[in-house]
Design a protein around this motif. Sequence first.
Motif, PDB file in Angstrom:
ATOM      1  N   ALA A  83       0.838  -1.208   0.000  1.00  0.00           N
ATOM      2  CA  ALA A  83       0.000   0.000   0.000  1.00  0.00           C
ATOM      3  C   ALA A  83       0.867   1.250   0.000  1.00  0.00           C
ATOM      4  O   ALA A  83       1.934   1.280   0.625  1.00  0.00           O
ATOM      5  CB  ALA A  83      -0.936   0.011   1.203  1.00  0.00           C
ATOM      6  N   LEU A  84       0.387   2.262  -0.693  1.00  0.00           N
ATOM      7  CA  LEU A  84       0.963   3.607  -0.659  1.00  0.00           C
ATOM      8  C   LEU A  84      -0.090   4.554  -0.093  1.00  0.00           C
ATOM      9  O   LEU A  84      -1.271   4.436  -0.423  1.00  0.00           O
ATOM     10  CB  LEU A  84       1.350   4.064  -2.068  1.00  0.00           C
ATOM     11  CG  LEU A  84       2.500   3.316  -2.754  1.00  0.00           C
ATOM     12  CD1 LEU A  84       2.584   3.738  -4.218  1.00  0.00           C
ATOM     13  CD2 LEU A  84       3.820   3.601  -2.045  1.00  0.00           C
ATOM     14  N   TYR A  85       0.338   5.505   0.748  1.00  0.00           N
ATOM     15  CA  TYR A  85      -0.649   6.391   1.338  1.00  0.00           C
ATOM     16  C   TYR A  85      -0.039   7.753   1.652  1.00  0.00           C
ATOM     17  O   TYR A  85       1.194   7.903   1.777  1.00  0.00           O
ATOM     18  CB  TYR A  85      -1.228   5.788   2.620  1.00  0.00           C
ATOM     19  CG  TYR A  85      -0.223   5.571   3.729  1.00  0.00           C
ATOM     20  CD1 TYR A  85       0.051   6.583   4.662  1.00  0.00           C
ATOM     21  CD2 TYR A  85       0.464   4.368   3.845  1.00  0.00           C
ATOM     22  CE1 TYR A  85       0.969   6.383   5.673  1.00  0.00           C
ATOM     23  CE2 TYR A  85       1.378   4.161   4.841  1.00  0.00           C
ATOM     24  CZ  TYR A  85       1.637   5.168   5.766  1.00  0.00           C
ATOM     25  OH  TYR A  85       2.569   4.972   6.760  1.00  0.00           O
ATOM     26  N   ALA A  86      -0.915   8.726   1.782  1.00  0.00           N
ATOM     27  CA  ALA A  86      -0.524  10.078   2.192  1.00  0.00           C
ATOM     28  C   ALA A  86      -1.741  10.758   2.804  1.00  0.00           C
ATOM     29  O   ALA A  86      -2.879  10.536   2.367  1.00  0.00           O
ATOM     30  CB  ALA A  86      -0.015  10.894   1.006  1.00  0.00           C
ATOM     31  N   GLN A  87      -1.502  11.565   3.822  1.00  0.00           N
ATOM     32  CA  GLN A  87      -2.590  12.299   4.470  1.00  0.00           C
ATOM     33  C   GLN A  87      -2.042  13.580   5.076  1.00  0.00           C
ATOM     34  O   GLN A  87      -0.898  13.620   5.563  1.00  0.00           O
ATOM     35  CB  GLN A  87      -3.253  11.451   5.560  1.00  0.00           C
ATOM     36  CG  GLN A  87      -4.413  12.145   6.266  1.00  0.00           C
ATOM     37  CD  GLN A  87      -5.249  11.208   7.106  1.00  0.00           C
ATOM     38  OE1 GLN A  87      -5.596  10.101   6.669  1.00  0.00           O
ATOM     39  NE2 GLN A  87      -5.594  11.638   8.313  1.00  0.00           N
ATOM     40  N   GLY A  88      -2.873  14.612   5.039  1.00  0.00           N
ATOM     41  CA  GLY A  88      -2.454  15.882   5.616  1.00  0.00           C
ATOM     42  C   GLY A  88      -3.613  16.611   6.268  1.00  0.00           C
ATOM     43  O   GLY A  88      -4.772  16.428   5.884  1.00  0.00           O
ATOM     44  N   THR A  89      -3.296  17.432   7.267  1.00  0.00           N
ATOM     45  CA  THR A  89      -4.280  18.273   7.951  1.00  0.00           C
ATOM     46  C   THR A  89      -3.790  19.715   7.906  1.00  0.00           C
ATOM     47  O   THR A  89      -2.675  20.019   8.363  1.00  0.00           O
ATOM     48  CB  THR A  89      -4.478  17.835   9.412  1.00  0.00           C
ATOM     49  OG1 THR A  89      -4.969  16.502   9.450  1.00  0.00           O
ATOM     50  CG2 THR A  89      -5.464  18.752  10.117  1.00  0.00           C
ATOM     51  N   TYR A  90      -4.619  20.578   7.327  1.00  0.00           N
ATOM     52  CA  TYR A  90      -4.245  21.980   7.153  1.00  0.00           C
ATOM     53  C   TYR A  90      -5.044  22.848   8.127  1.00  0.00           C
ATOM     54  O   TYR A  90      -6.272  22.755   8.204  1.00  0.00           O
ATOM     55  CB  TYR A  90      -4.505  22.423   5.724  1.00  0.00           C
ATOM     56  CG  TYR A  90      -3.907  23.766   5.384  1.00  0.00           C
ATOM     57  CD1 TYR A  90      -2.559  23.885   5.075  1.00  0.00           C
ATOM     58  CD2 TYR A  90      -4.697  24.915   5.381  1.00  0.00           C
ATOM     59  CE1 TYR A  90      -2.002  25.108   4.771  1.00  0.00           C
ATOM     60  CE2 TYR A  90      -4.152  26.152   5.080  1.00  0.00           C
ATOM     61  CZ  TYR A  90      -2.804  26.246   4.777  1.00  0.00           C
ATOM     62  OH  TYR A  90      -2.260  27.470   4.485  1.00  0.00           O
ATOM     63  N   ASP A  91      -4.336  23.693   8.858  1.00  0.00           N
ATOM     64  CA  ASP A  91      -4.962  24.584   9.835  1.00  0.00           C
ATOM     65  C   ASP A  91      -5.489  25.828   9.117  1.00  0.00           C
ATOM     66  O   ASP A  91      -4.714  26.604   8.539  1.00  0.00           O
ATOM     67  CB  ASP A  91      -3.931  24.980  10.895  1.00  0.00           C
ATOM     68  CG  ASP A  91      -4.560  25.700  12.076  1.00  0.00           C
ATOM     69  OD1 ASP A  91      -5.698  26.196  11.938  1.00  0.00           O
ATOM     70  OD2 ASP A  91      -3.914  25.761  13.140  1.00  0.00           O
ATOM     71  N   LEU A  92      -6.808  26.008   9.138  1.00  0.00           N
ATOM     72  CA  LEU A  92      -7.457  27.140   8.471  1.00  0.00           C
ATOM     73  C   LEU A  92      -7.828  28.249   9.451  1.00  0.00           C
ATOM     74  O   LEU A  92      -8.800  28.973   9.233  1.00  0.00           O
ATOM     75  CB  LEU A  92      -8.711  26.651   7.738  1.00  0.00           C
ATOM     76  CG  LEU A  92      -8.464  25.676   6.574  1.00  0.00           C
ATOM     77  CD1 LEU A  92      -9.783  25.123   6.071  1.00  0.00           C
ATOM     78  CD2 LEU A  92      -7.699  26.362   5.455  1.00  0.00           C
ATOM     79  N   SER A  93      -7.066  28.344  10.517  1.00  0.00           N
ATOM     80  CA  SER A  93      -7.370  29.378  11.521  1.00  0.00           C
ATOM     81  C   SER A  93      -7.287  30.779  10.955  1.00  0.00           C
ATOM     82  O   SER A  93      -7.898  31.720  11.491  1.00  0.00           O
ATOM     83  CB  SER A  93      -6.417  29.248  12.712  1.00  0.00           C
ATOM     84  OG  SER A  93      -6.622  28.034  13.385  1.00  0.00           O
ATOM     85  N   SER A  94      -6.520  30.960   9.853  1.00  0.00           N
ATOM     86  CA  SER A  94      -6.455  32.283   9.229  1.00  0.00           C
ATOM     87  C   SER A  94      -7.795  32.667   8.604  1.00  0.00           C
ATOM     88  O   SER A  94      -8.088  33.843   8.419  1.00  0.00           O
ATOM     89  CB  SER A  94      -5.365  32.299   8.151  1.00  0.00           C
ATOM     90  OG  SER A  94      -5.630  31.311   7.163  1.00  0.00           O
ATOM     91  N   VAL A  95      -8.602  31.642   8.274  1.00  0.00           N
ATOM     92  CA  VAL A  95      -9.938  31.891   7.731  1.00  0.00           C
ATOM     93  C   VAL A  95     -10.962  31.943   8.855  1.00  0.00           C
ATOM     94  O   VAL A  95     -11.785  32.855   8.926  1.00  0.00           O
ATOM     95  CB  VAL A  95     -10.321  30.797   6.713  1.00  0.00           C
ATOM     96  CG1 VAL A  95     -11.736  31.031   6.183  1.00  0.00           C
ATOM     97  CG2 VAL A  95      -9.312  30.759   5.578  1.00  0.00           C
ATOM     98  N   LEU A  96     -10.914  30.917   9.735  1.00  0.00           N
ATOM     99  CA  LEU A  96     -11.826  30.835  10.873  1.00  0.00           C
ATOM    100  C   LEU A  96     -11.098  30.120  12.001  1.00  0.00           C
ATOM    101  O   LEU A  96     -10.656  28.976  11.830  1.00  0.00           O
ATOM    102  CB  LEU A  96     -13.100  30.080  10.489  1.00  0.00           C
ATOM    103  CG  LEU A  96     -14.146  29.895  11.597  1.00  0.00           C
ATOM    104  CD1 LEU A  96     -14.674  31.273  12.045  1.00  0.00           C
ATOM    105  CD2 LEU A  96     -15.292  29.020  11.118  1.00  0.00           C
ATOM    106  N   ASP A  97     -10.943  30.793  13.112  1.00  0.00           N
ATOM    107  CA  ASP A  97     -10.192  30.231  14.224  1.00  0.00           C
ATOM    108  C   ASP A  97     -10.816  28.905  14.690  1.00  0.00           C
ATOM    109  O   ASP A  97     -12.022  28.837  14.963  1.00  0.00           O
ATOM    110  CB  ASP A  97     -10.176  31.227  15.391  1.00  0.00           C
ATOM    111  CG  ASP A  97      -9.227  30.770  16.488  1.00  0.00           C
ATOM    112  OD1 ASP A  97      -8.178  30.190  16.170  1.00  0.00           O
ATOM    113  OD2 ASP A  97      -9.583  30.961  17.669  1.00  0.00           O
ATOM    114  N   GLY A  98      -9.984  27.833  14.736  1.00  0.00           N
ATOM    115  CA  GLY A  98     -10.462  26.529  15.179  1.00  0.00           C
ATOM    116  C   GLY A  98     -10.866  25.597  14.061  1.00  0.00           C
ATOM    117  O   GLY A  98     -11.288  24.460  14.309  1.00  0.00           O
ATOM    118  N   LEU A  99     -10.739  26.038  12.788  1.00  0.00           N
ATOM    119  CA  LEU A  99     -11.150  25.228  11.644  1.00  0.00           C
ATOM    120  C   LEU A  99      -9.951  24.516  11.033  1.00  0.00           C
ATOM    121  O   LEU A  99      -8.895  25.130  10.819  1.00  0.00           O
ATOM    122  CB  LEU A  99     -11.827  26.116  10.592  1.00  0.00           C
ATOM    123  CG  LEU A  99     -12.348  25.415   9.331  1.00  0.00           C
ATOM    124  CD1 LEU A  99     -13.477  24.458   9.688  1.00  0.00           C
ATOM    125  CD2 LEU A  99     -12.806  26.453   8.303  1.00  0.00           C
TER     126      LEU A  99
END
Length: 296
Positions: free
Chosen positions: A198-214
């Motif tokens: 298996a090959l995999y990739a995952q990421g989580t991007y902090d959108l606090s610049s748009v809405l704090d906590g998103l």
Amino acid sequence: PERGEFAYNWGLGVDGMRWYPAITEMFTQDRKPNAYFIGGQSGYMYPITAPAKYFPGLTGLLAQQQALGDFTTLPSDVDSLMSVHTWTLTDILRYDVNDNITIRNVFGYFVSSYANQEDFDDSIFPILDSYASYPGATKTHQISEELQVQGKSFDQTLNWIAGLFYSDSEQPDFDNYVNLILGARRAFLSESPSDSVALYAQGTYDLSSVLDGLKFTAGFRYTWDERSTNTSSVQASAVQSQQISASFHAPTWTVGLDYHLAPTTMVYVNSSRGFRDGGFNTGTLSFPASFDVFGP
């Protein structure tokens, strides 16, 4: 409940308690007198007319069982056995390339030995008995290797991971069991090796610049599985064999948003697709080949 009051069948053995909601004939009004011999723990049903032809004492044993009633220990011709031995080795290697990138390697080695024998008809007669030919009749060796790269990017607003996974499972010896079916001896030999990549990739991007906590999360994985099975049944001079191989592969993913309303409260929306590989219908020697394999 007394017989006929509730449609259930259960049995208590040395390896635990089992419940059979579908086996209702023994306890309900549909059961006709002397119509069946029931294996209480296993739930198997045998018409009296068939086994009694080979085992004349069966009818008397059924009468004894009915006279004793429920919650009764009955004699058996098989010493129940369940033996499991496992050995596991795990090694995790970590190397920090810099403050933002880490390489991890996870290696695993697993060995198991399993044996089980049981009296499926729950009587002193060899109607349907299963014996392990020797302790540890099923052996499995498995190796797994996973290489990961973890990191943080864009001023640490993006946490990500990418990796490669490999697994190989082999059986150094054939499974070796002997069954007695209506007194006839039948030996079963089988092995079922498998490989997975298996090959995999995952990421989580902090959108606090748009809405704090998103935060936004997306991940993707593609899996390739190879499976095979080799089964032989030997009874007297007759040998039946079944050899099947199949490949299964599929993409899976996850996409979602999560929002922290407060330090202890979060709401989220997520869409994911999973994958479980297919397998084989062993024991279908007399069926068309199309029945051999089932898909994911």
